[in-house]
Motif scaffolding. Structure first.
Motif, mmCIF file in Angstrom:
data_model
loop_
_atom_site.group_PDB
_atom_site.id
_atom_site.type_symbol
_atom_site.label_atom_id
_atom_site.label_comp_id
_atom_site.label_asym_id
_atom_site.label_seq_id
_atom_site.Cartn_x
_atom_site.Cartn_y
_atom_site.Cartn_z
ATOM 1 N N ARG A 292 -9.075 1.263 -5.965
ATOM 2 C CA ARG A 292 -8.319 0.942 -5.014
ATOM 3 C C ARG A 292 -7.863 2.302 -4.060
ATOM 4 O O ARG A 292 -6.816 2.349 -3.565
ATOM 5 C CB ARG A 292 -7.053 0.387 -5.597
ATOM 6 C CG ARG A 292 -7.062 -0.941 -6.216
ATOM 7 C CD ARG A 292 -5.975 -1.520 -6.846
ATOM 8 N NE ARG A 292 -5.515 -0.746 -7.974
ATOM 9 C CZ ARG A 292 -4.520 -0.252 -8.239
ATOM 10 N NH1 ARG A 292 -3.680 -0.169 -6.938
ATOM 11 N NH2 ARG A 292 -3.901 0.549 -9.214
ATOM 12 N N SER B 58 -0.485 -1.881 -4.446
ATOM 13 C CA SER B 58 0.024 -1.252 -5.834
ATOM 14 C C SER B 58 0.420 -1.886 -6.828
ATOM 15 O O SER B 58 0.722 -3.223 -6.740
ATOM 16 C CB SER B 58 0.840 -0.233 -5.207
ATOM 17 O OG SER B 58 2.047 -1.106 -4.534
ATOM 18 N N ASN C 148 0.799 -0.988 0.130
ATOM 19 C CA ASN C 148 -0.113 -0.136 0.003
ATOM 20 C C ASN C 148 0.800 1.123 -0.054
ATOM 21 O O ASN C 148 1.949 1.440 0.429
ATOM 22 C CB ASN C 148 -0.968 0.055 1.287
ATOM 23 C CG ASN C 148 -1.900 -1.231 1.235
ATOM 24 O OD1 ASN C 148 -2.203 -1.711 0.048
ATOM 25 N ND2 ASN C 148 -2.514 -1.290 2.429
ATOM 26 N N THR D 182 -4.130 1.160 -2.418
ATOM 27 C CA THR D 182 -4.036 -0.007 -2.035
ATOM 28 C C THR D 182 -3.583 -1.284 -3.055
ATOM 29 O O THR D 182 -3.966 -0.868 -4.237
ATOM 30 C CB THR D 182 -5.444 -0.927 -1.432
ATOM 31 O OG1 THR D 182 -6.200 -0.885 -2.229
ATOM 32 C CG2 THR D 182 -5.746 0.091 -0.176
#
Lengths: 114, 115
Positions: B60, B79, B18, B77
């Motif tokens: 996300r 990534s 993240n 989140t």
């Protein structure tokens, strides 16, 4: 749908030469229009914004000027470029209104002054 | 004048982790926005949070706003390498119940996601 165009994409100009960058918006009416400059690795500096034809507000003193000859056309100009004018120039538009929402950016013009 | 200040200036993480970026500002605002910029490209709007909202989600992305601390955070989140870009916060300053008419951008956080 709305689109925003900028040209040219890149420009290399000698010191002391004139400048004209153009920005046009399609698919919307009466937009707010903005010119920003972004130095390498830095944030955006607002140069000019316009809420209507012929209405230009300048945010920083400089040798640049802006004009809005038509509702969806915004032009950034200079009579004599300086080395410090090099940068990435971004045009943006937003919808008119009392509360400012999203700004939509063009692809930018990379200007190098030699 | 520069209103938003992002923190950190640069962030390097591994894919799947993240990423959290923070933004602080100085005056009362109507809304705060986050933008993304790929290298050499224009900015793309990600998400807007209004001054009366505390949290907002989009895919996300999760944005929080704390008006008492004059700060916001952007969380990405899980990534991906494609998230590599610079991220900017921008504020619409509250001017006597209206808007100044232009956004004030921070200097950005440069995110690098390694595959």
């Amino acid at each position: 749908s709305q689109t925003i165009h900028q040209w040219p994409a890149t420009l290399v100009q000698p010191v002391g030469s004139p400048l004209s960058l153009e920005c046009t918006v399609e698919g919307t009416s009466n937009p707010n229009l903005y010119w920003y400059r972004q130095a390498a690795g830095r944030g955006l500096q607002l140069l000019f914004y316009s809420v209507g034809i012929g209405q230009i507000s300048s945010e920083v003193p400089q040798n640049l000027s802006a004009s809005r000859p038509q509702d969806r056309q915004f032009i950034l100009s200079s009579k004599k470029l300086l080395l410090s004018d090099s940068g990435f120039y971004l045009c943006a538009w937003s919808r008119r209104g009392g509360r400012l929402d999203t700004q939509y950016f063009g692809p930018g013009t990379r200007l190098t002054v030699l | 004048s520069q209103q938003g200040e992002e923190d950190p200036q640069a962030l390097s993480i591994q894919e799947g982790e993240n990423a959290t970026m923070n933004c602080s500002y100085k005056t009362s605002i109507n809304n705060l926005q986050w933008y993304r910029q790929n290298s050499g490209r224009g900015l793309v709007h990600l998400i807007l949070i209004r001054s009366n909202e505390r949290e907002k989600h989009s895919g996300r992305l999760r944005v929080t706003l704390d008006t008492s601390k004059k700060s916001s955070s952007l969380l990405i989140t899980a990534s991906r390498a494609a998230d590599t870009a610079s991220y900017f916060c921008a504020t619409d300053e509250d001017a006597y119940g209206g808007s100044q008419g232009n956004l004030i951008f921070g200097k950005g956080t440069k995110l690098s996601v390694k595959p």
